[in-house]
Design an enzyme around this catalytic site. Structure first.
Site, mmCIF file in Angstrom:
data_model
loop_
_atom_site.group_PDB
_atom_site.id
_atom_site.type_symbol
_atom_site.label_atom_id
_atom_site.label_comp_id
_atom_site.label_asym_id
_atom_site.label_seq_id
_atom_site.Cartn_x
_atom_site.Cartn_y
_atom_site.Cartn_z
ATOM 1 N N HIS A 68 -1.007 -2.866 -7.206
ATOM 2 C CA HIS A 68 -1.766 -2.499 -6.004
ATOM 3 C C HIS A 68 -3.274 -2.568 -6.218
ATOM 4 O O HIS A 68 -3.872 -1.671 -6.831
ATOM 5 C CB HIS A 68 -1.341 -1.080 -5.563
ATOM 6 N N SER A 102 0.819 -1.217 0.000
ATOM 7 C CA SER A 102 0.000 0.000 0.000
ATOM 8 C C SER A 102 0.846 1.256 0.000
ATOM 9 O O SER A 102 0.314 2.346 -0.191
ATOM 10 C CB SER A 102 -0.844 0.042 1.276
ATOM 11 N N GLU A 153 -3.686 0.097 -9.070
ATOM 12 C CA GLU A 153 -2.581 1.046 -9.293
ATOM 13 C C GLU A 153 -1.366 0.245 -9.738
ATOM 14 O O GLU A 153 -1.008 -0.745 -9.086
ATOM 15 C CB GLU A 153 -2.209 1.753 -7.982
ATOM 16 N N ASN A 197 -3.628 5.954 -1.520
ATOM 17 C CA ASN A 197 -3.385 6.059 -0.066
ATOM 18 C C ASN A 197 -2.749 7.380 0.345
ATOM 19 O O ASN A 197 -2.859 7.779 1.506
ATOM 20 C CB ASN A 197 -2.544 4.883 0.416
HETATM 21 C C1 LIG Z 1 -5.531 0.388 1.893
HETATM 22 C C2 LIG Z 1 -5.158 0.297 0.480
HETATM 23 O O1 LIG Z 1 -3.984 0.045 0.183
HETATM 24 C C3 LIG Z 1 -6.070 0.598 -0.642
HETATM 25 C C4 LIG Z 1 -7.522 0.329 -0.420
HETATM 26 O O2 LIG Z 1 -8.014 -0.731 -0.702
HETATM 27 S S1 LIG Z 1 -8.375 1.559 0.284
HETATM 28 C C5 LIG Z 1 -10.007 0.936 0.437
HETATM 29 C C6 LIG Z 1 -10.765 1.074 -0.843
HETATM 30 N N1 LIG Z 1 -12.094 0.553 -0.652
HETATM 31 C C7 LIG Z 1 -13.120 1.337 -0.301
HETATM 32 O O3 LIG Z 1 -12.995 2.539 -0.156
HETATM 33 C C8 LIG Z 1 -14.409 0.605 -0.081
HETATM 34 C C9 LIG Z 1 -15.513 1.533 0.365
HETATM 35 N N2 LIG Z 1 -16.751 0.767 0.511
HETATM 36 C C10 LIG Z 1 -17.526 0.403 -0.535
HETATM 37 O O4 LIG Z 1 -17.257 0.736 -1.691
HETATM 38 C C11 LIG Z 1 -18.760 -0.402 -0.220
HETATM 39 O O5 LIG Z 1 -19.108 -0.212 1.111
HETATM 40 C C12 LIG Z 1 -18.555 -1.947 -0.509
HETATM 41 C C13 LIG Z 1 -18.355 -2.155 -2.008
HETATM 42 C C14 LIG Z 1 -17.382 -2.536 0.260
HETATM 43 C C15 LIG Z 1 -19.791 -2.699 -0.032
HETATM 44 O O6 LIG Z 1 -20.884 -2.160 -0.682
HETATM 45 P P1 LIG Z 1 -22.361 -2.195 -0.062
HETATM 46 O O7 LIG Z 1 -23.289 -1.759 -1.115
HETATM 47 O O8 LIG Z 1 -22.355 -1.524 1.245
HETATM 48 O O9 LIG Z 1 -22.533 -3.687 0.375
HETATM 49 P P2 LIG Z 1 -23.029 -4.936 -0.399
HETATM 50 O O10 LIG Z 1 -24.439 -4.741 -0.894
HETATM 51 O O11 LIG Z 1 -22.763 -6.039 0.566
HETATM 52 O O12 LIG Z 1 -22.017 -5.098 -1.625
HETATM 53 C C16 LIG Z 1 -22.218 -4.541 -2.919
HETATM 54 C C17 LIG Z 1 -22.009 -5.630 -3.942
HETATM 55 O O13 LIG Z 1 -20.659 -6.084 -3.884
HETATM 56 C C18 LIG Z 1 -20.609 -7.492 -3.612
HETATM 57 N N3 LIG Z 1 -19.477 -7.765 -2.732
HETATM 58 C C19 LIG Z 1 -19.109 -7.082 -1.613
HETATM 59 N N4 LIG Z 1 -17.981 -7.588 -1.128
HETATM 60 C C20 LIG Z 1 -17.619 -8.604 -1.955
HETATM 61 C C21 LIG Z 1 -16.530 -9.494 -1.998
HETATM 62 N N5 LIG Z 1 -15.557 -9.449 -1.082
HETATM 63 N N6 LIG Z 1 -16.490 -10.390 -3.001
HETATM 64 C C22 LIG Z 1 -17.433 -10.447 -3.936
HETATM 65 N N7 LIG Z 1 -18.488 -9.626 -3.964
HETATM 66 C C23 LIG Z 1 -18.573 -8.722 -2.982
HETATM 67 C C24 LIG Z 1 -21.945 -7.795 -2.961
HETATM 68 O O14 LIG Z 1 -22.318 -9.131 -3.136
HETATM 69 C C25 LIG Z 1 -22.882 -6.866 -3.686
HETATM 70 O O15 LIG Z 1 -23.202 -7.430 -4.950
HETATM 71 P P3 LIG Z 1 -24.628 -7.161 -5.655
HETATM 72 O O16 LIG Z 1 -24.612 -5.711 -6.022
HETATM 73 O O17 LIG Z 1 -24.598 -8.076 -6.832
HETATM 74 O O18 LIG Z 1 -25.646 -7.500 -4.611
HETATM 75 N N1 LIG Z 2 -6.240 -4.126 3.720
HETATM 76 C C1 LIG Z 2 -6.368 -3.374 2.652
HETATM 77 O O1 LIG Z 2 -7.401 -2.698 2.479
HETATM 78 C C2 LIG Z 2 -5.294 -3.338 1.624
HETATM 79 C C3 LIG Z 2 -4.049 -3.867 1.880
HETATM 80 N N2 LIG Z 2 -3.070 -3.823 0.912
HETATM 81 C C4 LIG Z 2 -1.753 -4.390 1.146
HETATM 82 O O2 LIG Z 2 -1.840 -5.797 0.956
HETATM 83 C C5 LIG Z 2 -0.923 -6.466 1.827
HETATM 84 C C6 LIG Z 2 -1.688 -7.463 2.687
HETATM 85 O O3 LIG Z 2 -2.668 -6.778 3.426
HETATM 86 P P1 LIG Z 2 -3.937 -7.529 4.040
HETATM 87 O O4 LIG Z 2 -4.324 -8.662 3.173
HETATM 88 O O5 LIG Z 2 -4.918 -6.491 4.366
HETATM 89 O O6 LIG Z 2 -3.308 -8.071 5.398
HETATM 90 P P2 LIG Z 2 -3.765 -9.337 6.281
HETATM 91 O O7 LIG Z 2 -3.243 -9.076 7.630
HETATM 92 O O8 LIG Z 2 -5.227 -9.590 6.076
HETATM 93 O O9 LIG Z 2 -3.004 -10.551 5.595
HETATM 94 C C7 LIG Z 2 -1.614 -10.665 5.516
HETATM 95 C C8 LIG Z 2 -1.306 -12.133 5.422
HETATM 96 O O10 LIG Z 2 0.075 -12.310 5.139
HETATM 97 C C9 LIG Z 2 0.522 -13.382 5.934
HETATM 98 N N3 LIG Z 2 1.970 -13.386 6.063
HETATM 99 C C10 LIG Z 2 2.757 -12.700 6.944
HETATM 100 N N4 LIG Z 2 4.048 -13.026 6.753
HETATM 101 C C11 LIG Z 2 4.075 -13.929 5.741
HETATM 102 C C12 LIG Z 2 5.115 -14.654 5.107
HETATM 103 N N5 LIG Z 2 6.386 -14.502 5.462
HETATM 104 N N6 LIG Z 2 4.803 -15.518 4.113
HETATM 105 C C13 LIG Z 2 3.522 -15.693 3.742
HETATM 106 N N7 LIG Z 2 2.479 -15.028 4.296
HETATM 107 C C14 LIG Z 2 2.764 -14.162 5.288
HETATM 108 C C15 LIG Z 2 -0.196 -13.164 7.259
HETATM 109 O O11 LIG Z 2 -0.125 -14.316 8.058
HETATM 110 P P3 LIG Z 2 -0.252 -14.140 9.666
HETATM 111 O O12 LIG Z 2 -1.640 -13.641 9.919
HETATM 112 O O13 LIG Z 2 0.010 -15.531 10.154
HETATM 113 O O14 LIG Z 2 0.806 -13.137 10.058
HETATM 114 C C16 LIG Z 2 -1.600 -12.860 6.737
HETATM 115 O O15 LIG Z 2 -2.338 -14.052 6.491
HETATM 116 C C17 LIG Z 2 -0.208 -5.370 2.626
HETATM 117 O O16 LIG Z 2 0.976 -5.031 1.960
HETATM 118 C C18 LIG Z 2 -1.212 -4.226 2.569
HETATM 119 O O17 LIG Z 2 -0.632 -2.954 2.719
HETATM 120 C C19 LIG Z 2 -3.318 -3.289 -0.326
HETATM 121 C C20 LIG Z 2 -4.550 -2.787 -0.643
HETATM 122 C C21 LIG Z 2 -5.615 -2.731 0.324
#
Ligand SMILES: CC(=O)CC(=O)SCCNC(=O)CCNC(=O)[C@H](O)C(C)(C)COP(=O)(O)OP(=O)(O)OC[C@H]1O[C@@H](n2cnc3c(N)ncnc32)[C@H](O)[C@@H]1OP(=O)(O)O
Ligand SMILES: NC(=O)C1=CN([C@@H]2O[C@H](COP(=O)(O)OP(=O)(O)OC[C@H]3O[C@@H](n4cnc5c(N)ncnc54)[C@H](OP(=O)(O)O)[C@@H]3O)[C@@H](O)[C@H]2O)C=CC1
Length: 291
Positions: A140, A119, A152, A190
């Protein structure tokens, strides 16, 4: 290069989502994690999420079964050596990712493309410690992977054009949209999203609003699908804190200082949905705010 098989390291919430979409797109998937329970839970989660897509008419039962059959799991990281593309999706800690690449490198085919779903961590730095910086890049995905349209793609300083185009072709085959980001801390999504989440935690910390009022305000007042604290729980508070630390260290600007309350939740092991407690408590029927 013709990519047919994808190795995914880490079977947490991102790893299982990546395996899910890759298998549906026809790639052979080999998924790795540290313990069998995590791998079994990931396979269950993938089947459940594909069922949602079947119910919603987005995937046929037949395609679901075929995709599930394309996903294999292994506890041996080195088994991934035979894959054409590696996507590392383990915990957001540089030393963990580094160790994974060190273990994997001697087993990879020379032409294999190595990528990280990080991320925030520098792609150039991760790449520089491998034998293939020109075939290394950031891949990403956004959470939840089966639903979110964006991927990304981040080139390190040495990433070559053929590698970028090969990864772009994979994103196209997934039916997703690639956005190209330069390699600076936390890239595009992010860099913008995480300071907002951190600010929401400061808003809570300073008593400007409760968990509920902050989330409701951003949902109803800014049309966000989730409130920022609900979203932080969804992403994982450990991941949010790790990203803020990369921004703070990498850009050396106090505006990225992680909120002490975020640090406190992580220190408590209240990491959000994945540990059933964060800004909300998920142990009951409906989530209950913890503040
Ligand atoms: C941290 C990082 O590095 C980067 C990141 O990822 S940052 C995070 C980015 N993500 C976001 O910002 C998510 C924000 N949230 C959302 O967009 C919405 O809340 C959400 C899409 C997660 C859920 O949407 P919702 O309308 O509240 O819920 P819900 O009705 O359960 O889901 C919408 C649809 O997606 C589907 N769905 C949700 N999660 C799913 C999953 N994990 N797998 C498959 N389908 C899924 C549902 O089945 C539903 O499908 P239908 O339209 O066919 O019914
Ligand atoms: N969460 C998010 O919304 C997003 C996350 N990311 C990125 O994706 C990556 C994973 O995040 P996320 O899935 O949320 O994290 P989770 O904590 O859900 O999962 C990480 C997994 O990696 C496993 N792990 C740790 N060390 C090792 C290793 N040496 N070999 C194999 N597996 C290992 C962990 O095991 P254990 O639990 O046993 O430690 C765990 O099952 C991170 O780099 C995060 O920044 C990117 C986009 C969105």
């Amino acid at each position: 290069m013709d990519i047919r098989s994808v190795g995914v390291v880490g079977a947490g919430q991102m790893g299982n989502g990546i395996a899910h979409v890759m298998a549906l797109a026809g790639y052979e998937v080999l998924l790795n994690d540290l313990d069998k329970e995590t791998l079994d839970a990931a396979l269950e989660r993938i089947a459940r999420n594909m069922d949602r897509q079947v119910r919603g008419g987005k995937v046929s039962e037949q395609d679901k079964e075929a995709a599930l059959a394309r996903i294999k799991t292994t506890l041996e990281l080195t088994d991934l050596g035979r894959c054409d593309l590696i996507i590392e999706a383990a915990t957001e800690r540089e030393e963990i990712k580094q160790k994974i690449f060190d273990t994997l490198l001697p087993h990879l085919k020379p032409e294999t493309i190595l990528t990280s779903n990080t991320s925030s961590i520098s792609i150039t730095r991760l790449a520089s410690r491998t034998d293939r910086p020109e075939r290394f890049m950031g891949f990403h995905f956004m959470n939840p992977v089966p639903v979110m349209q964006l991927v990304e793609l981040i080139r390190g300083i040495a990433t070559d054009e053929a590698t970028f185009q090969a990864c772009k072709a994979v994103v196209d085959r997934l039916g997703k949209t690639a956005a190209s980001a330069e390699d600076f801390p936390a890239f595009i999504v992010n860099r913008i999203l995480m300071p907002m989440i951190n600010e929401a935690v400061y808003t809570l910390y300073e008593g400007v609003g409760s968990v509920q009022s902050i989330d409701q305000s951003m949902k109803l007042g800014a049309n966000h699908p989730m409130g920022p604290l609900e979203l932080a729980d969804f992403i994982g508070l450990d991941t949010c804190l790790a990203i803020m630390n990369v921004l703070h260290d990498g850009l050396a600007d106090t505006k990225y200082r992680p909120c002490p309350l975020l640090t406190k939740y992580v220190e408590a092991g209240w990491l959000g949905r994945k540990t059933k407690r964060g800004f909300y408590d998920y142990r009951g029927e409906t989530p209950v705010p913890t503040r």
